[in-house]
Structure formats: C-alpha cells, structure tokens
Design an enzyme around this catalytic site. Structure first.
Site, PDB file in Angstrom:
ATOM      1  N   ASP B 142       0.859  -1.187   0.000  1.00 30.60           N
ATOM      2  CA  ASP B 142       0.000   0.000   0.000  1.00 30.60           C
ATOM      3  C   ASP B 142       0.894   1.234   0.000  1.00 30.60           C
ATOM      4  OD1 ASP B 142      -1.785  -2.084   0.465  1.00 30.60           O
ATOM      5  OD2 ASP B 142      -3.023  -0.912   1.851  1.00 30.60           O
ATOM      6  N   LYS B 205      -6.744   3.253  -3.555  1.00 30.93           N
ATOM      7  CA  LYS B 205      -7.168   3.301  -2.165  1.00 30.93           C
ATOM      8  C   LYS B 205      -7.314   4.752  -1.756  1.00 30.93           C
ATOM      9  CE  LYS B 205      -5.185   2.010   2.375  1.00 30.93           C
ATOM     10  NZ  LYS B 205      -4.125   1.267   3.057  1.00 30.93           N
ATOM     11  N   LYS B 241     -10.151   0.163  -2.667  1.00 32.49           N
ATOM     12  CA  LYS B 241     -10.093   0.028  -1.215  1.00 32.49           C
ATOM     13  C   LYS B 241     -10.364   1.369  -0.533  1.00 32.49           C
ATOM     14  CE  LYS B 241      -6.997  -1.137   2.650  1.00 32.49           C
ATOM     15  NZ  LYS B 241      -5.670  -1.640   3.058  1.00 32.49           N
TER      16      LYS B 241
END
Lengths: 293, 305, 488
Positions: B142, B205, B241
């Site tokens: 991430d 995300k 996400k």
C-alpha cells in the site's frame, strides 16, 4: 400664383419600412367637423402576417440588447417626439381635440416614453429574485420578454393610448404589431416616422392601420404571436381575443385606463409581458470553516 | 505515449470533470437502498471477508500484530462458519511476524510503504522501503502518492513514482493510496485515480487513515467511476479500497451497494474490493449475531484485537 | 497482477424485498365529499373506485361530484370567504396554514404510503420528495399570509375570492399543496378537485385540514372526473381557475373562461430538452438524465424527455446511460428499493405503449434493460430511443412515461435551435463545465425552469411554470402569490 400643397400619403410601418397595404385598399376617416383625415391604409390579414414575420425576426436581437441600450433607444424616441411636437399637436387637433388637450397628450406621451425608458435596466432588479432553496443550489428568477405582442391600441386617443401600450411592451424586450386607432390614425403613422428616425431597429414596432374587426382575428389567432394587449372596454371584442388566443395559449392582457393620467403607467405593465425564468445550479461546498466532503 | 501494458496514456489534465453536488445526490441514492434479510446477511459476510484488518501505529509491537493476526483468522469463534478477513495491513517492520502468524490461512499480508503516511522521502528511500516489505513476504503493497507534487500539477512525477514502485513490487499487488483528504476536490480525486491506474496500480485506495476526511462515499464513488472508465478503456480490472472512517455495518453495506451498482458483481469479492478498517469487523459481527439471535448485542461480547 | 491464480469470482447480490409497512395507514372504504367542513354524500349518488395501479386492487370508493355538488362547494367557499376568511387577521390565517403543515409532517409516513398505493409512485419518492415538499409548501406560504404588502412594491393587494383548483394524478398531494397553500395565504377560499385516479391523499389532506380546525368552507375537496372539473370551471361564482394537467385540457378551460374575467394559471405539458455538452461532468450528467426522465415513471410535466448529446461524447453517454438503466429496479412501489414504480393507470400505460410502438415502427433503435416486470399491475420498463429525428412523433409529443429520445448535435447553435423548436417551454437541462456557456444557453433557452448541471429539482421558494403552450403563471415562490391576488 398660389403654391400647390404637397399632400402626405399615410403608409403603414412594417419591419422598419413604410410600405402601403398589401390590399391596396384605403379608408377615409373624418374628424368631428366632417373633414377627411386622409387616405389611410386599410390593412388586411396579409399585412398582419408580414408584420408578425418582421416582429419575430427582430425579437431575439431586441431582447438580446443590453437593457441599458434599450433604455437609450427609448429615450431617443422621446427626444425625436419632442422635436416634432408641433406636428403631433396639429394632427391631434385636426383629429378633433382642443389645442390644449392635444398639447397635454403629446407631453404625456413623451414623458411616458421616458418613464419606461428608465425602467429598462431596472425592472429585472425589482421583479427578479434569488430564491433560497433548501438544497445546495443557487437559484434565481429573472423576467424575460414573452416574445411578439399583438397590441390593440386605444380607439379613443390617437397618440397617448398607442404610446402607453407600446412603451412597456418594448421596454421589456418584446417586439410588437400594433393596430392603431381606426378613427384617429394620423398620429400612429407620424409616430412611426419618429420611430424610423430614432434608433429603434426595424421590426421592433410595427404599426398597421385599418379595421380592427378585420385584423383582430388574424393577429389573435396567429401561432407566432405570444401575447395580446387590448386597450378598451368592449367585452365582446375581449372575449373574441381571449378565445382566439387559446390556439397557442397567448397571454391576453386588457386595460381600460385613462392613459392621460399618470397613474396609468407602472412597472406591472412591463411584467404583464414577461415570462419568469428560474435557473438552478449546484453550489459546490468545499473548504471553508467546518466543511467536510 | 504508450506504456508497456500497451494502452495509450491519456492527458491527465483532461480527466473528466466531477460535479460534487451531483455525486452527493448519486451517493444518497445508494444510501437509500434498504438491505434486509438474506441480502443483508450476504452483504455482512462479504464485508467481513473484504476487511484489511489494520494496525498502523508508532506504538505497534510484535505482540500487538500477533493478536491482530489471530483475530483476522478467528473473528468470532463462538459462531462457526464465519469467513476470515481478507488481509492484515501493517508497517514493513511487522510484515515478517504477520506473515508467520497468518500462514496457511489464506489471509494476505499487506504492507504500507513509500514513507507512509506522508510520502515525504526521496524515491530511493521509497524503493528501499518497498523492496524491504516485499522481501519480508508482503503479498500486497500500500503505497502513498506524493500529494505535494500532485497539487503542484507535477503529474508526470507522480505517475513515474507509481510506475517505479510497481516494478519493485514484483508479484505483490500494488495499492495506491491517494490520500483524498489532502487532494480536497473530487476533480483531483478523479485525476489522481486515473494517474494511479495508468501507472500500474492494481488497487486504488482512498486514504492512509491519518488524515480526515478519509473514505467518504463521495470519494469512493468518484474512484469507482474512474475504475469503470479505465476498465472500459483498457479492459483491465482494478480493485478499490476505501480506508478510514468506515466503522459500521450500515456504511459498509452502502459501500457494497455502491460497488454493486457502479461496477457490478464482478467486484464483489475481496480480490477486487477491500475495506481498510479496524473497528468495522466487530460491528459487522454484532449485526450478524443480532440477525442470528434476534437480540441486540453488546460490544463486551466481541473481542477487540 | 496478483500472484494468486485462483481469482475469486464476485457473486450476484440481489436485494431482498424491503416493503414499507401499510399497517399504520387508515383508509375508509368509502369517501364522501368534503364540503363546508363536513363529509357529505354526493347529490349525484354516484361513487367510483380508485385502484392501486401496482396490483389493480380496489383501495376505496370515492364520491363522484356533479354540478350540484360543485355548486354547494362553491357556495360554501363563498360564504367562508365573505364571512370568515377575508375578515380574519392575516397573522391568524398564517397560523392555520402553519398548523396544516405541522399536521402533515406528523402524518408524513401515512401520507407517503397512501400516495404510493394510489398513484403507483415509489415509496422512496413519495417519502423523500412528494410529502416533504408538500409540507414545506404550506410552511413557506404560511409565512407570506401577513407579509403580502411586501411582495409587490407599490401595489395594494387583496384576495381574489373563491379559487377553483383542478390537479393532476402525477403528484397528487404535492399539487394539492402547490394549489391550496398560496391560495389560502393570499386570503382566498378553495374548491379543489383531485384527479380521478388519485383522490386519496387529497381526501386525507381534507381530514388534516379538518383536524387543523380550519373554518368550515375555507377548503372544499370535491372528487370526480372531468365533468366535475368542468362544473368548477364553468361555475359563475368562481373567481380564479388554477389548473395543472395536459395542454389539451388547459386550452378547453381557457376557452371556457374567455370573456368571464376569471383569472387563471395553467401548468401544462412539456417536452423538455436535456442538453449534454462534451465537457460535462459525464457521470453526473448521466444521473441527471435518469432523474430527468425516469423520476416518477416519467409522469412529470417537466421531464427531460428529449436528450441532446454532443457528438463527441454521445457514444460514451449512451453506454453509461444503458449501464445505469440496468441497475434500475422496476417493481412494487412500496418496496424501498424500487426505482421505477407502476404506471398510474391502464389508460396511461396504453398511451405509453402506443408511443413505444410508434418508435419501433419508425425504425428508431430502442433499448430497454432486461428487468422483470410484476405480473399484475401497470408497468413499463425504462426505455430509450436512439437516433430519432426532430420530426419524429416521439420527439414532438409529450409521452408522459419513462421513454427518452436521444438526438446528437454538433454545435451550440444547432442544439439551441432544436431545443427551442417545440410548442412547449416548460423546462430544460444543460450540462457543461463551462460557466459562460451555461449562461449563454440558460439565457437563450425558451423555458420557465432551467436546470444547469442538475435536473428535476423543486423547492417552495422556486417559481415553477412554463413559456408558450406549457401554460402561464408561476407556482412557488413570491411569484406564485401573484396568481392569487388582485392588485390595485
């Protein structure tokens, strides 16, 4: 040898030009003393048709002008009318009014034009609104011209009735086709000459003379006319106009006012020929205190 | 310009405009869906299975991470048949421990990287940060984008950085964190989404969880539309996400409705949709138990790890 | 890509039915006329059935008022105007109207459910749009009652007297509120006729008005068909006619009252253009298209039924629109998840289907999502017709259903011409990211309501009404008051 006077031919006013009636007909109204007023064009439905075409063509451009500019043009009409005051007084007197009354009528007509000239860039401020809707939108209402207006001028006056109806109609960005007083038509045509020498674009005001009875139907049934203004008290005429107007849902306004009185002019004669347009747009709410997104 | 995936890179200054009020209206339609009975149970179980159970604190210790990893595989053992979460999400230094703990369970290990959460480090450091996490066994990376560069319209820099990290990831899936709370406008969110996807993101995300606002539905919706357009343009499926702020079941279900109606059921799997959240799991569990038992639940009966 | 090869396939997730409860709804099996503060049996002795268009069940029997009944109602309204309402202090009048608003709010859920039952409209809309807006309308106009002298500068205003009001079936309660609230605030008394297919919420409103203690005769509700409406229009003691409905009937009314000095406002049909420029926020525009045409099954006079898309984005917009249509749920209006409910009546469904047939016969390309329609009741799936010509009947005529036509265009001038090329002028939508272009278009579109980067928004403070054959007069806002006042 005595000089031979050149007589004036009274024509009609369509699209900024002075044609004679399509019909080739004329009529001769007389004043109270039985003197003929002149050979006046007796317009037909074809003249109505041509006048509406001219009015429609001019409408977008006239409404699209800056309000300030419309006001200036209307002020110019008043100036030109003032300049030719003597001629109007003579004509109105000749048609039967006393000199004093004629003078009063012309003065009032000039003042009326100035009154409405001043409204041009103000009426939307007074009549418009920002509407506080509950959602995140900016919402405002403005007045816009209805479009082409058919005007049936006051039969009992030559100039003031005509001007009192035309001024609020054009101040609001409409164009018009005016049926002048049948019995007192002289000032209408001379007024057209004033218009032609002011800065009014051709087609904004079109003036026809002749039989109201004959022209009312083609004008009030015309599918490209958006509103009708009637000055008078004849309930049968009004009912006919209202019935004819149903075809395309023209807005019909009628007035039975003494046009010489100052109370006969007001803002609401402008709004009578206006549509309200309401516009919505989202307001993005980003940044600033306590905001989230 | 074409990248190695073979699709044309668009001019990111021309990303589609987004009208925020319109987005809010669309989102309110999702929120008005009433999810009841079987569809609710199905949604809640899906939500559980999509959670990236997360601890990203300076005070994280191996002990804390171990406990969280246990929870990830044993959400509520008194009730059998529950799925595991999708992944655990930790700092690079905790990847190894996490990896050992979840071994064999199917739960993935995700590691934040690239000088998370600010991203304020040179590219070399970001590469090393990522490489370390991958070497430690992270299944997913991430990363954060350089928001300062983005806001000064240095889109090429942002793009290149993502593309570089993607290469470092190797087989690990790359989630690109836009940190939408710092991008401020939805137009920026849209543009950053486009940049991330074209640069090679497998997932986009919303947030680090360190900045508010985080995963609002408006932001997530904007990103979902970007994913849909990307799919239509390139044929490549990208995951989503939302992270931060999704703390209860209702919000999770609304998010799922939004995914379902914007992208379709293809995305209704933890392969393509995740919730970055720490407190969501217990609320979902309480809802499931309420549905099972018919009585309202107390948080005292649900373990916090 | 992911290391793992076994990609989990997403699963289908369909929403279980989420039916709004009807247990709190109190409906009588038979409704009389509400005249002079009492429920009275019709002189006609006739009743008609009102049905639920979602399943064709009979909901109640409703009185069919004839000329004599209308005469009683007008007399009651006149008496109330003369003796009570015109004499009451405006601030007291205001409080009655506020009271109605409050009582409506208290019974909002019941009103919403009845509206959905009787009209077929989805509960989400009746709950979130119709009923709150109706309440808010009373709230808004209540406050005007004692402030009328501020509304029209330099004019002295007074009430007209008795207002005859005839409302349509698409927004039954909301239209009743649009009509009654400003009329009462301006000091008029009212005889209102709801549409024959949707009389129930107006009758419920009569109960609320009764509970509010409004003086007898101030509001009278007479139910019936077109003949009942005609009796109101032709009654010599009615001072004003307010009508919302089709342009055809509007013209009949206008003809009937020609030469009578009755004032009128007409809110009639539309064929509004919704214009998407190539720089528009596309996804929001698509949502705007959906709200524009599929809101209330397309039974909306201002529906954005003519879609104009700039050629550069046409393909994308249509693709996205189809995708969005696929997610629309057609079905039981009482299900909170339903997006498109039942068509209001069999007659209306036949009309809509007739147009769909015309579209197919003309060879226009049609798109309808594959949605399951309930077996009983009147339903029509959301429908697109692409590549239609301006001259197609689908483009020219008001369909009043969930049927959208799509035309593409190249330039602003072209789309302005086509958008204005209609006898109607109710509303228009324009979608673009460029401010100056918005103002250019909003100025030149000949319509009474223009939604820029939004569509189908309503508010009590916002005047609503059309240009040209869409009628005249405005409802809502300060401008809506003028229609119920004499100005001296």
């Amino acid at each position: 040898m005595e000089r031979v006077e050149v007589l004036k031919t009274y024509k009609v006013y369509i699209g900024g030009k002075f044609p004679r009636t399509e019909s080739g007909r004329y009529y001769i109204p007389e004043n109270g003393k039985g003197e003929p007023l002149g050979n006046i064009c007796s317009c037909s439905r074809k003249d109505v048709r041509n006048a509406v075409v001219a009015a429609r063509k001019a409408q977008g451009g006239w409404a699209g002008r800056a309000a300030f500019n419309r006001g200036q043009v209307m002020y110019r009409i008043a100036e030109m009318l003032e300049d030719r005051k003597a001629q109007f007084i003579d004509e109105i007197s000749f048609q039967g009014a006393s000199k004093k009354k004629a003078e009063d009528e012309v003065n009032t007509a000039i003042d009326r034009l100035i009154y409405y000239a001043g409204w041009c860039d103000k009426y939307t401020q007074v009549l418009g609104s920002v509407n506080p809707v509950a959602s995140s939108h900016f919402n405002f209402s403005v007045h816009e011209a209805t479009g082409v207006v058919g005007v049936f001028a006051d039969e009992s006056t030559s100039l003031i009735g005509l001007v009192s109806m035309i001024a609020p109609v054009i101040a609001g960005g409409n164009t018009c086709v005016v049926i002048a007083s049948e019995s007192l038509p002289l000032s209408a045509i001379t007024f057209a000459e004033v218009l032609a020498t002011s800065d009014v674009p051709g087609g904004v005001i079109n003036i026809l003379t002749g039989s109201m009875t004959e022209m009312s139907k083609p004008l009030s049934t015309h599918m490209d006319v958006n509103a009708i203004a009637y000055s008078g008290k004849d309930v049968d005429v009004l009912r006919d106009l209202e019935e004819n107007s149903v075809l395309n849902l023209k807005r019909v306004r009628s007035y039975s006012k003494d046009w010489l009185k100052s109370g006969s002019q007001d803002l609401y004669m402008i709004s009578d020929f206006q549509e309200v347009k309401t516009t919505w747009h989202p307001i993005e709410n980003i940044g600033g205190a306590n905001s989230t997104y | 310009m074409n990248n190695k995936n073979g699709f044309e890179i668009p001019d990111f200054t021309r990303s589609p405009a987004v009208d925020k009020v319109g987005v809010e209206e669309r989102v309110s339609r999702f929120q008005k869906r009433s999810i009841k009975n079987e569809s609710k149970m199905q949604g809640l179980r899906m939500a559980l299975n999509m959670i990236d159970l997360t601890t990203l604190e300076g005070k994280d210790t191996p002990g804390k991470v171990r406990q969280m990893c246990y929870k990830a595989q044993h959400l509520h053992d008194v009730y059998s048949g529950l799925p595991t979460v999708a992944a655990v999400c930790v700092y690079p230094s905790m990847v190894k421990i996490a990896k050992q703990e979840v071994k064999g369970s199917g739960v993935k290990v995700a590691s934040v990287s690239t000088a998370f959460p600010s991203g304020q480090a040179p590219l070399d450091v970001k590469i090393m940060d990522t490489k370390f996490a991958v070497d430690q066994g992270a299944d997913e990376i991430d990363m954060v984008i350089s928001r300062g560069r983005f806001l000064s319209a240095d889109y090429n820099f942002v793009f290149d950085e993502i593309a570089t990290i993607k290469e470092v990831c190797g087989k690990a899936r790359l989630k690109v964190i836009l940190e939408t709370g710092e991008l401020v406008t939805l137009d920026n969110v849209r543009r950053a989404s486009d940049i991330a996807m074209y640069a090679g993101a497998d997932f986009i995300k919303t947030s680090t969880g360190k900045i508010q606002p985080a995963a609002t539905m408006q932001v997530t919706y904007t990103m979902l539309e970007a994913i849909r357009d990307f799919m239509n343009a390139t044929g490549k499926q990208i995951g989503m996400k939302p992270a931060g702020g999704i703390s209860n079941s209702k919000l999770a279900l609304h998010n799922l409705v939004m995914v379902n109606e914007t992208l379709g059921s293809k995305w209704l799997t933890n392969e393509w949709f995740r919730f970055g959240a720490s407190s969501l799991a217990n609320d979902v569990l309480m809802q499931i138990m309420k549905a099972e038992t018919g009585v309202y639940q107390s948080s005292d009966y649900f373990a916090i790890d | 890509m992911a290391a793992k090869k076994t990609i989990n396939q997403g699963v289908e997730w369909n929403y279980s039915p989420a039916l709004e409860s009807t247990s709190h709804v109190k409906l009588k099996s038979k409704y009389d006329l509400y005249i002079d503060g009492k429920w009275v049996k019709p002189q006609s002795k006739k009743y008609f059935k009102t049905i639920n268009p979602a399943n064709e069940d009979v909901l109640a029997e409703v009185a069919h008022a004839n000329e004599k009944d209308v005469d009683l109602a007008v007399k009651a309204a006149r008496k109330a105007y003369r003796n009570v309402w015109s004499k009451m202090a405006p601030s007291e009048r205001a409080k009655y109207i506020y009271r109605i608003a409050r009582l409506m709010q208290e019974r909002a859920r019941e009103l919403a459910v009845i509206e959905s039952l009787d009209a077929g409209k989805v509960i989400r809309e009746s709950r979130d749009v119709d009923v709150p807006l109706a309440c808010n309308h009373f709230f808004y106009y209540a406050g005007w009652a004692d402030k009328l002298e501020y509304a029209f500068p330099n004019r002295k205003v007074e009430a007209l007297g008795v207002a005859g009001q005839i409302i349509p079936w698409n927004f039954p309660l909301l239209m009743a509120a649009w009509k009654i609230a400003p009329a009462l605030a301006a000091g008029n008394t009212v005889v209102l006729k709801p549409a024959e297919t949707t009389p129930l919420t107006a009758l419920k409103l009569a109960e609320i008005i009764h509970d509010a203690g409004l003086p007898s005769g101030v509001v009278n509700i007479v139910t019936g068909y077109g003949d009942t409406g005609a009796s109101i229009v032709n009654h010599p003691d009615v001072d004003k006619i307010a009508f919302t409905g089709s342009t055809g009937v509007g013209k009949i009314i206008q003809k009937a009252i020609a030469g009578t000095h009755k004032k009128s406002t007409l809110e009639l049909g539309g064929k509004s253009a919704n214009i998407i420029m190539d720089d528009a926020p596309i996804d929001q525009a698509v949502e705007g298209i959906v709200n524009g045409i599929f809101f209330n099954q397309g039974h909306v006079c201002c529906a954005g039924s003519r879609l104009f898309v700039q050629e550069g984005v046409a393909e994308k917009v249509i693709e996205k629109l189809k995708h969005r249509m696929d997610s629309l749920i057609v079905g039981d209006p009482l299900d909170k998840n339903t997006d498109i409910g039942a068509i209001n009546s069999k007659d209306q469904l036949d009309i809509i289907n007739g147009y769909v047939k015309i579209g197919n016969a003309e060879g226009a390309e049609m798109y309808q999502p594959k949605c399951k329609l309930p077996k009983s009741g009147f339903y029509c799936p959301p429908t697109l017709f692409m590549d239609v010509a301006q001259s197609s009947r689908l483009v020219q005529e008001e369909i009043f259903g969930p049927v959208l036509t799509i035309q593409t265009f190249r330039t602003v001038d072209e789309v302005l011409q086509k958008a204005n090329n209609t006898p109607f002028g109710l509303a228009a939508g324009i979608w673009t990211d460029k401010g100056s272009r918005i103002f250019n278009l909003t100025t030149k579109l000949r319509a009474g309501v223009i939604w820029a980067n939004t569509y189908n928004k309503f508010d009590p403070t916002s005047p609503f009404g059309g240009y040209k054959e869409s009628g005249f007069g405005r409802e809502g806002g300060l401008q809506g008051l003028g229609a119920y006042l004499k100005m001296n």
